[in-house]
Design an enzyme around this catalytic site. Structure first.
Site, PDB file in Angstrom:
ATOM      1  N   ARG A   1       0.665  -1.159  -0.069  1.00 62.41           N
ATOM      2  CA  ARG A   1       0.049   0.003  -0.036  1.00 62.41           C
ATOM      3  C   ARG A   1       0.969   1.418   0.120  1.00 62.41           C
ATOM      4  O   ARG A   1       1.714   1.488  -0.793  1.00 62.41           O
ATOM      5  CB  ARG A   1      -1.090  -0.033   1.133  1.00 62.41           C
ATOM      6  CG  ARG A   1      -2.094  -1.174   0.972  1.00 62.41           C
ATOM      7  CD  ARG A   1      -3.219  -1.020   1.971  1.00 62.41           C
ATOM      8  NE  ARG A   1      -4.359  -1.783   1.681  1.00 62.41           N
ATOM      9  CZ  ARG A   1      -5.331  -2.015   2.508  1.00 62.41           C
ATOM     10  NH1 ARG A   1      -5.205  -1.352   3.836  1.00 62.41           N
ATOM     11  NH2 ARG A   1      -6.371  -2.734   2.260  1.00 62.41           N
ATOM     12  N   SER A   2       0.456   2.139   0.946  1.00 63.51           N
ATOM     13  CA  SER A   2       1.443   3.551   0.889  1.00 63.51           C
ATOM     14  C   SER A   2       2.624   3.472   1.255  1.00 63.51           C
ATOM     15  O   SER A   2       3.322   4.265   1.113  1.00 63.51           O
ATOM     16  CB  SER A   2       0.429   4.669   1.751  1.00 63.51           C
ATOM     17  OG  SER A   2      -0.622   5.016   1.063  1.00 63.51           O
ATOM     18  N   ALA A   3       3.185   2.344   1.557  1.00 66.10           N
ATOM     19  CA  ALA A   3       4.649   2.327   1.722  1.00 66.10           C
ATOM     20  C   ALA A   3       5.314   2.708   0.551  1.00 66.10           C
ATOM     21  O   ALA A   3       6.660   2.685   0.632  1.00 66.10           O
ATOM     22  CB  ALA A   3       4.959   0.935   2.545  1.00 66.10           C
ATOM     23  N   THR A   4       4.649   2.216  -0.554  1.00 67.69           N
ATOM     24  CA  THR A   4       5.053   2.485  -2.058  1.00 67.69           C
ATOM     25  C   THR A   4       5.644   3.816  -2.087  1.00 67.69           C
ATOM     26  O   THR A   4       6.564   4.075  -2.850  1.00 67.69           O
ATOM     27  CB  THR A   4       4.136   2.156  -2.879  1.00 67.69           C
ATOM     28  OG1 THR A   4       3.420   0.875  -2.535  1.00 67.69           O
ATOM     29  CG2 THR A   4       4.687   1.939  -4.348  1.00 67.69           C
ATOM     30  N   LYS A   5       4.888   4.758  -1.512  1.00 68.14           N
ATOM     31  CA  LYS A   5       5.315   6.320  -1.419  1.00 68.14           C
ATOM     32  C   LYS A   5       6.791   6.694  -1.243  1.00 68.14           C
ATOM     33  O   LYS A   5       7.394   7.499  -1.805  1.00 68.14           O
ATOM     34  CB  LYS A   5       4.091   7.046  -0.841  1.00 68.14           C
ATOM     35  CG  LYS A   5       2.865   7.183  -1.197  1.00 68.14           C
ATOM     36  CD  LYS A   5       1.987   7.940  -0.302  1.00 68.14           C
ATOM     37  CE  LYS A   5       0.646   8.327  -0.717  1.00 68.14           C
ATOM     38  NZ  LYS A   5      -0.251   7.195  -0.625  1.00 68.14           N
TER      39      LYS A   5
END
Length: 415
Positions: A95-99
């Site tokens: 999820r937002s750890a991709t950012k």
């Protein structure tokens, strides 16, 4: 519960905390990896590869999983699949750890002199200047200050995977505030903003850039746009709840936060609903799409090794110069977040240590993924951390399982 892997002397508290996550916090399948000064000191995994059920991007979706519709898989076969163990090398959507990985691309382009962080976004992407966004800077994108956390018309999952469609939608959007004047979490639009900047500057998709310039040199099990050849390594995700009786510490949202998520007109709901309907995160087509805000796939080692390379050498490879690492953790935004409502702190592309995302200390920088995963680096201690799970919670930040592991790392290094 079988927990496998290795723990270096002195880091035993991390192993104990990891086991407790299964025993008291309801984890289904997970892995944690920690590096210190470029050396792996924790590498643990346990549970099952697949969590039962399925979850949409908001953690509330269906009851099956990828392939359930029209599937001929029998009950016994499904039970066997659900019981398959999490193995070394099992990967998961983060999820937002991709950012944090997407942010590294822009900072590396700046490090190489190919991108000016203080230039207007419209310098590289002229269409973006529409509707009062001409003063939005590249650094505003990274610091969640660009003013476009929502779209007036949400995109379908198919549209969200089309870079031409997403670029046009974000460019045409009227800002919710004067760019640069305030901050609010760009839950989905962050990915389309960073991806289009990379495409305009390099001519490559951000997923390709990550594969060729980050994952390749470091040997990372980390992808934004999962290749079909790697699909079998990724477990099925599901929404989970805390065990009966509480199962350990849980962060309870304040009333204002709950109200913001319940209000369809709020920036909060609209930001997280920029893709509607919520995609099925177990769908191979979703995992293969390039969505650098929300659908990266990684092992715990891939996430930790990535962060280790931002603050030092890992097997002879270092991504960030000390100056770039300084930019990552130099505070750019702090205070009440117009989307998340709570107090947040951001550097250039990274969440910083604070109440919304407690890390090791004031110099730490990284990014959580909504519902569980976490990756970060702490230059002062030389620690780099990665945690991935297939059991997603409703929490946006500060997941209790990840936080238990962070506290254990802090105890291990004497913090």
């Amino acid at each position: 519960m079988n927990v496998n892997g290795t723990v270096a002397e002195g880091f035993e508290p991390v192993g104990e905390a990891f086991l407790r996550n299964f025993e008291t916090l309801g984890d289904r399948g997970a892995a944690v990896t920690v590096y210190r000064e470029g050396r792996k000191v924790v590498d643990l995994w346990g549970g099952t590869k697949n969590a039962t059920g399925a979850a949409g991007a908001d953690g509330t979706g269906g009851t099956g999983g990828a392939g359930d519709t029209g599937s001929t898989v029998g009950t016994a076969d499904r039970a066997d699949a659900d019981a398959a163990p999490w193995e070394h090398g099992t990967a998961q959507i983060v999820r937002s750890a991709t950012k944090g990985v997407a942010a590294a691309v822009l900072l590396l382009l700046a490090q190489r002199g190919e991108l000016d962080l203080d230039a207007p976004v419209g310098h590289y992407w002229p269409e973006f200047k529409a509707r009062g966004k001409e003063r939005a800077l590249v650094r505003h994108v990274l610091a969640h200050r660009a003013g476009v956390p929502v779209l007036d018309r949400p995109l379908t999952p198919a549209e969200a995977a089309d870079p031409d469609v997403t670029a046009a939608a974000v460019a045409a959007q009227t800002p919710a505030w004067e760019p640069g004047s305030d901050h609010g979490y760009h839950a989905q639009t962050y990915g389309w903003l960073t991806a289009e900047l990379v495409r305009r500057v390099t001519g490559r998709s951000i997923g390709t850039w990550i594969a060729e310039e980050i994952a390749g040199p470091l040997g990372l099990d980390l992808w934004v746009g999962l290749p079909a050849a790697e699909a079998g390594r990724v477990g099925r995700v599901a929404q989970i709840e805390a065990p009966a009786g509480g199962g350990g510490p849980r962060l309870r949202p304040k009333r204002a936060v709950s109200e913001a998520y319940a209000d369809p007109s709020s920036l909060t709901r609209r930001a997280f609903g920029a893709i509607t309907p919520q995609p099925d995160e177990n769908d191979p087509a979703y995992r293969a799409a390039v969505l650098p805000a929300s659908n990266g796939v990684a092992t715990a080692d891939g996430l930790a090794r990535f962060y280790a390379s931002l603050i030092g050498e890992v097997d002879g490879v270092r991504l960030f110069t000390p100056e770039s690492a300084g930019l990552a953790r130099a505070e750019q935004s702090a205070g009440p977040d117009r989307v998340l409502v709570v107090h947040t702190r951001f550097g250039l592309g990274y969440m910083l240590h604070g109440s919304a995302s407690p890390l090791l200390g004031d110099g730490s920088f990284g990014h959580p993924g909504r519902g569980g995963s976490l990756g970060f680096a702490d230059p002062e201690s030389g620690i780099a951390f990665g945690y991935v799970t297939n059991g997603f919670r409703k929490s946006v930040t500060a997941d209790p399982r990840a936080q238990a592991l962070v506290r254990a790392v802090r105890a291990a290094i004497g913090g």
